[in-house]
Design a protein around this motif. Structure first.
Motif, PDB file in Angstrom:
ATOM      1  N   MET A 295       0.827  -1.213   0.000  1.00  0.00           N
ATOM      2  CA  MET A 295       0.000   0.000   0.000  1.00  0.00           C
ATOM      3  C   MET A 295       0.858   1.259   0.000  1.00  0.00           C
ATOM      4  O   MET A 295       1.885   1.329   0.686  1.00  0.00           O
ATOM      5  CB  MET A 295      -0.908   0.010   1.238  1.00  0.00           C
TER       6      MET A 295
ATOM      7  N   SER B 269      -1.332  -6.347   3.855  1.00  0.00           N
ATOM      8  CA  SER B 269      -1.789  -5.859   2.541  1.00  0.00           C
ATOM      9  C   SER B 269      -2.904  -6.708   1.945  1.00  0.00           C
ATOM     10  O   SER B 269      -3.893  -6.181   1.451  1.00  0.00           O
ATOM     11  CB  SER B 269      -0.625  -5.838   1.552  1.00  0.00           C
ATOM     12  N   VAL B 270      -2.720  -8.019   1.943  1.00  0.00           N
ATOM     13  CA  VAL B 270      -3.732  -8.895   1.338  1.00  0.00           C
ATOM     14  C   VAL B 270      -4.312  -9.853   2.376  1.00  0.00           C
ATOM     15  O   VAL B 270      -4.839 -10.911   2.030  1.00  0.00           O
ATOM     16  CB  VAL B 270      -3.179  -9.691   0.125  1.00  0.00           C
TER      17      VAL B 270
ATOM     18  N   ALA C 257      -8.175  -2.773   0.988  1.00  0.00           N
ATOM     19  CA  ALA C 257      -6.747  -2.758   0.677  1.00  0.00           C
ATOM     20  C   ALA C 257      -6.330  -4.021  -0.076  1.00  0.00           C
ATOM     21  O   ALA C 257      -5.446  -3.977  -0.931  1.00  0.00           O
ATOM     22  CB  ALA C 257      -5.939  -2.632   1.963  1.00  0.00           C
ATOM     23  N   ALA C 258      -6.979  -5.140   0.223  1.00  0.00           N
ATOM     24  CA  ALA C 258      -6.618  -6.397  -0.444  1.00  0.00           C
ATOM     25  C   ALA C 258      -7.138  -6.428  -1.876  1.00  0.00           C
ATOM     26  O   ALA C 258      -6.639  -7.174  -2.704  1.00  0.00           O
ATOM     27  CB  ALA C 258      -7.184  -7.591   0.334  1.00  0.00           C
ATOM     28  N   ASP C 259      -8.147  -5.620  -2.169  1.00  0.00           N
ATOM     29  CA  ASP C 259      -8.778  -5.666  -3.491  1.00  0.00           C
ATOM     30  C   ASP C 259      -9.235  -4.263  -3.884  1.00  0.00           C
ATOM     31  O   ASP C 259     -10.419  -3.999  -4.040  1.00  0.00           O
ATOM     32  CB  ASP C 259      -9.978  -6.625  -3.422  1.00  0.00           C
ATOM     33  N   PRO C 260      -8.271  -3.326  -4.037  1.00  0.00           N
ATOM     34  CA  PRO C 260      -8.670  -1.922  -4.242  1.00  0.00           C
ATOM     35  C   PRO C 260      -9.396  -1.685  -5.561  1.00  0.00           C
ATOM     36  O   PRO C 260     -10.021  -0.648  -5.733  1.00  0.00           O
ATOM     37  CB  PRO C 260      -7.336  -1.164  -4.194  1.00  0.00           C
TER      38      PRO C 260
ATOM     39  N   PHE D  36       5.936 -12.461  -6.052  1.00  0.00           N
ATOM     40  CA  PHE D  36       4.643 -12.303  -5.384  1.00  0.00           C
ATOM     41  C   PHE D  36       4.153 -10.858  -5.496  1.00  0.00           C
ATOM     42  O   PHE D  36       3.020 -10.594  -5.901  1.00  0.00           O
ATOM     43  CB  PHE D  36       4.785 -12.710  -3.905  1.00  0.00           C
TER      44      PHE D  36
ATOM     45  N   GLN E 286       0.907  -8.829  -7.531  1.00  0.00           N
ATOM     46  CA  GLN E 286       0.016  -7.879  -6.854  1.00  0.00           C
ATOM     47  C   GLN E 286       0.072  -6.507  -7.509  1.00  0.00           C
ATOM     48  O   GLN E 286      -0.942  -5.824  -7.632  1.00  0.00           O
ATOM     49  CB  GLN E 286       0.414  -7.771  -5.371  1.00  0.00           C
TER      50      GLN E 286
ATOM     51  N   LYS F  82      -2.085  -6.299 -10.448  1.00  0.00           N
ATOM     52  CA  LYS F  82      -3.507  -6.154 -10.123  1.00  0.00           C
ATOM     53  C   LYS F  82      -3.845  -4.767  -9.595  1.00  0.00           C
ATOM     54  O   LYS F  82      -4.991  -4.349  -9.614  1.00  0.00           O
ATOM     55  CB  LYS F  82      -3.894  -7.199  -9.064  1.00  0.00           C
ATOM     56  N   ARG F  83      -2.830  -4.064  -9.064  1.00  0.00           N
ATOM     57  CA  ARG F  83      -3.095  -2.777  -8.425  1.00  0.00           C
ATOM     58  C   ARG F  83      -2.740  -1.596  -9.310  1.00  0.00           C
ATOM     59  O   ARG F  83      -3.480  -0.606  -9.352  1.00  0.00           O
ATOM     60  CB  ARG F  83      -2.292  -2.669  -7.116  1.00  0.00           C
TER      61      ARG F  83
ATOM     62  N   TYR G 143      -2.367 -16.301  -1.259  1.00  0.00           N
ATOM     63  CA  TYR G 143      -2.205 -14.866  -1.006  1.00  0.00           C
ATOM     64  C   TYR G 143      -1.173 -14.609   0.092  1.00  0.00           C
ATOM     65  O   TYR G 143      -1.042 -13.505   0.587  1.00  0.00           O
ATOM     66  CB  TYR G 143      -3.543 -14.223  -0.654  1.00  0.00           C
TER      67      TYR G 143
END
Lengths: 286, 439
Positions: A73, A153-154, A247-250, B76, B80, B83-84, B273
């Motif tokens: 993040m 974070s996730v 936060a895990a899936d913004p 990893f 992420q 995806k972000r 995850y």
């Protein structure tokens, strides 16, 4: 006929193995089902409750962040589309959001002086990663009785049950049942996966759950919510779980909105193709 | 069927090209005028769906490779980050990760359809074997791909599967070390898996080319299993099957979209995850759903080498199936007894999948303590997977050859166009009329 054969075979085996009957209890990891929580972001049209995620960020900032990092993040994420501090005025570049600038400014970030190379601390910027409470893993373990506080974070995706699991852990601490020996620095929590069979006095029923190294982090009134929401343990836990879910899936909201359009498109396309198919095949007997 | 071409060049350029490289003639004969049986049902649309899925995986995969970092410390987080922070990265990554499951769902339907209608029988053995090669390559690709996000399940799955090679006597450990590029699954392993994950799809595409070529020599099988006898039995591929396949593809895409947009993690494991940590082993190491039946067969026997042999044997069996089947009748529509064994086989594969998803010692019927039989409880998943694995092999090696010799099939229609007999309702009536022929 065949199934009857199987049944007979099974019966035969059962008779042969009868004397070996053994009803041993299997030692295994157990945990209680996460509590049933309703979330605004559930379902195909659900959206995050911005005020709730803002409160959740405050809980993270004031409580969780003293031990838990969130390495994926950045402060700018808080102001991006779908984020808790999103302002359409700064949609182009969330780094310009004054709210996030001031949130980041309150936090000291470890850096290197670009002139001298000395280690320094400076006020944070929206482009900074969430500050890590510890410089490295051994330091994190040393401050927490040997246990490593996981990165959050996730976290809301990394456990079965997701945000409901987070909520259940935070609100689930109970006094250990009678006959349980709790090691120093450990806390019993029925929602934590674990195997309690070797910690129970002989003959006592083995409860669900396990030990967690984190002391109960939240209590009533721990965080003051600016919007007047009552600062109960349940509210804090629910809000921080919602924040972690965001936060895990913004991109969850963007994904659902895009998906809605895609589904309508595909449905219309399928109907059109179906009628084209019917028309083209009209004169073919098949 | 591939013999005579009906293509006629329409202009000067097409005539010029046709005498040098008959590309347009090839395209015309393959996807426009290709004579296709007119009675293909929706189970036959999965070939088209699979082509689309292969294309989808390759295109999304190439884009993902632009952003992915194959390094144990960064893999990893790089997934992420896609995806972000990558534009529409959440969409591309979601299409790719869920696309693998959809690809396998389609290939399993395609294979079960093949088994039901006997499409592997002469003269389509090579077509079937090429399909098995594609399936094998798909398993490899999916396994390598699953390792790349470098989550806990990625890493420990890679450890479990590569260690299987260690079961080979004498040279096993040396080969495992060579495959790892070291003494454990580490950076070198991740890098080569990334390289192979990029290579194999193009090999699949090559074999798909051969698969379609091998399809176009004898032509499609069809639900009646009888050969095409006249042009009455066929329609040109375009527009009849382009529109039917197109409709089926569109419906399939709706299912795919439900997962991508609304259930992006439903088919994955929460433990993936968590970044890979060699020092912490997850409680239950399970592969993705599409490999669970083979995982169950692997764990059904206490001996590791025997388990490995059985698991690979389960796939190897498919390659020799055309020679195990002694029946001259292709379609199970006309084999009422074999059909029951087929449906049990289908359920059996699903049971194997459930067995693979559970820990071997878990109880099948909770609360029933059951009996100890040999090394495990009779009520445990390990015994259920033993029974199911036995049926899996028995189906191919015992039931299929024996049934072809002993059963009395129903009368097949004379041709695809014989309208009364070719209809399933009529076939059922025929079955009821001669109950003495049921095996």
């Amino acid at each position: 006929m065949l199934r009857k054969g199987f049944a007979l075979a099974a019966l035969g085996l059962a008779l042969l193995a009868g004397p070996l009957f053994a009803g041993q209890a299997l030692a295994a990891t157990t945990e209680a089902e996460p509590k049933d929580v309703h979330w605004s972001f559930e379902g195909p049209l659900g959206k995050f409750d911005k005020a709730q995620v803002q409160r959740g960020y405050k809980v993270y900032r004031e409580v969780c962040s003293s031990c838990h990092s969130m390495n994926l993040m950045y402060y700018r994420n808080l102001a991006q589309k779908g984020g808790p501090f999103f302002d359409p005025k700064y949609a182009e570049n969330p780094n310009d959001s004054p709210v996030v600038k001031s949130l980041a400014h309150d936090i000291q970030i470890k850096d290197i002086d670009s002139d001298t190379g000395d280690a320094i601390s400076r006020p944070g910027m929206p482009s900074d990663r969430f500050a890590n409470p510890f410089p490295n893993e051994p330091a994190a373990r040393a401050s927490n009785g040997g246990a490593l506080p996981p990165d959050l974070s996730v976290m809301a995706k990394a456990r079965e049950g997701g945000p409901a699991y987070v909520y259940s852990i935070l609100t689930g601490y109970t006094a250990p049942p009678k006959g349980m020996t709790v090691p120093a620095g450990k806390y019993y929590n029925p929602y934590m996966p674990g195997d309690m069979s070797s910690f129970m006095a002989k003959g006592m029923k083995v409860p669900e759950g396990g030990f967690i190294s984190m002391p109960p982090p939240l209590v009533d009134g721990k965080v003051t919510f600016d919007d007047g929401t009552k600062s109960t343990l349940q509210n804090q836990a629910r809000d921080v779980a919602a924040f972690l879910a965001w936060a895990a899936d913004p991109k969850a909201e963007e994904r659902k909105t895009f998906g809605f359009g895609a589904m309508i498109y595909l449905l219309i396309f399928s109907v059109l193709l179906y009628f084209s198919y019917k028309r083209i095949w009209k004169n073919v007997a098949h | 069927m591939s013999g005579h071409s009906t293509y006629e060049p329409k202009n000067g350029f097409e005539r010029w090209l046709d005498t040098r490289l008959p590309l347009l003639r090839f395209a015309n004969d393959t996807i426009i005028t290709f004579p296709t049986p007119k009675n293909l049902n929706y189970w036959y649309t999965f070939g088209g769906i699979l082509s689309l899925m292969l294309g989808m995986q390759i295109v999304t995969g190439i884009i993902l490779a632009m952003h992915y970092v194959p390094h144990v410390d960064m893999a990893f987080n790089s997934v992420q980050r896609i995806k972000r922070d990558v534009n529409f990265g959440w969409l591309i990554q979601g299409l790719h990760a869920n696309g693998a499951s959809m690809f396998f769902l389609a290939v399993y339907i395609h294979m079960f359809r093949n088994l039901y209608y006997g499409s592997y029988k002469a003269p389509r053995e090579v077509l079937w074997i090429l399909g098995c090669v594609i399936y094998l390559l798909m398993i490899g690709t999916a396994f390598f791909g699953y390792v790349l996000p470098w989550g806990q399940m990625s890493f420990h799955g890679a450890v479990v599967i590569t260690n299987l090679i260690g079961a080979i006597p004498i040279v096993g450990h040396a080969i495992t070390t060579w495959l790892w590029g070291g003494f454990a699954v580490d950076d070198a392993t991740l890098n080569r898996f990334f390289s192979l994950h990029y290579l194999l799809p193009f090999m699949i595409a090559g074999v798909v080319g051969l698969h379609i070529w091998a399809l176009h020599v004898p032509g499609n099988n069809n639900p009646t299993g009888v050969n095409v006898t006249s042009t009455q039995d066929t329609v040109p591929f375009h527009p009849y099957y382009t529109v039917k396949d197109g409709f089926a593809i569109s419906v399939f895409l709706i299912l795919y979209a439900v997962f991508v947009f609304y259930l992006p993690d439903a088919l994955g494991d929460a433990a993936n995850y968590i970044q890979a940590n060699p020092l912490v082993t997850p409680q239950h190491i399970v592969p993705e759903w599409y490999l669970l039946p083979f995982y169950a067969i692997l764990r059904a026997v206490p001996n590791k080498l025997a388990g490995v042999i059985l698991m690979f044997g389960a796939i190897a069996t498919l390659f020799v199936l055309p020679w195990l089947d002694t029946s001259k009748v292709r379609s199970l529509r006309y084999r009422p007894t074999m059909r029951w064994y087929y449906f049990i086989f289908f359920l059996n594969c699903i049971v194997l999948g459930f067995c693979g998803a559970h820990a071997p010692d878990d109880l099948v019927i909770p609360g029933v303590s059951g009996l100890q039989l040999g090394d495990a409880n009779i009520n445990s998943f390990v015994w259920l997977s033993r029974i199911a694995a036995a049926y899996y092999f028995a189906y191919f090696w015992v039931i299929t050859p024996l049934m072809g010799l002993t059963e009395t099939p129903l009368a097949e229609p004379e041709s695809i166009s014989t309208p009364v007999l070719s209809h399933p309702a009529a076939m059922l009536a025929g079955a009821a009329a001669s109950p003495e022929k049921r095996g």
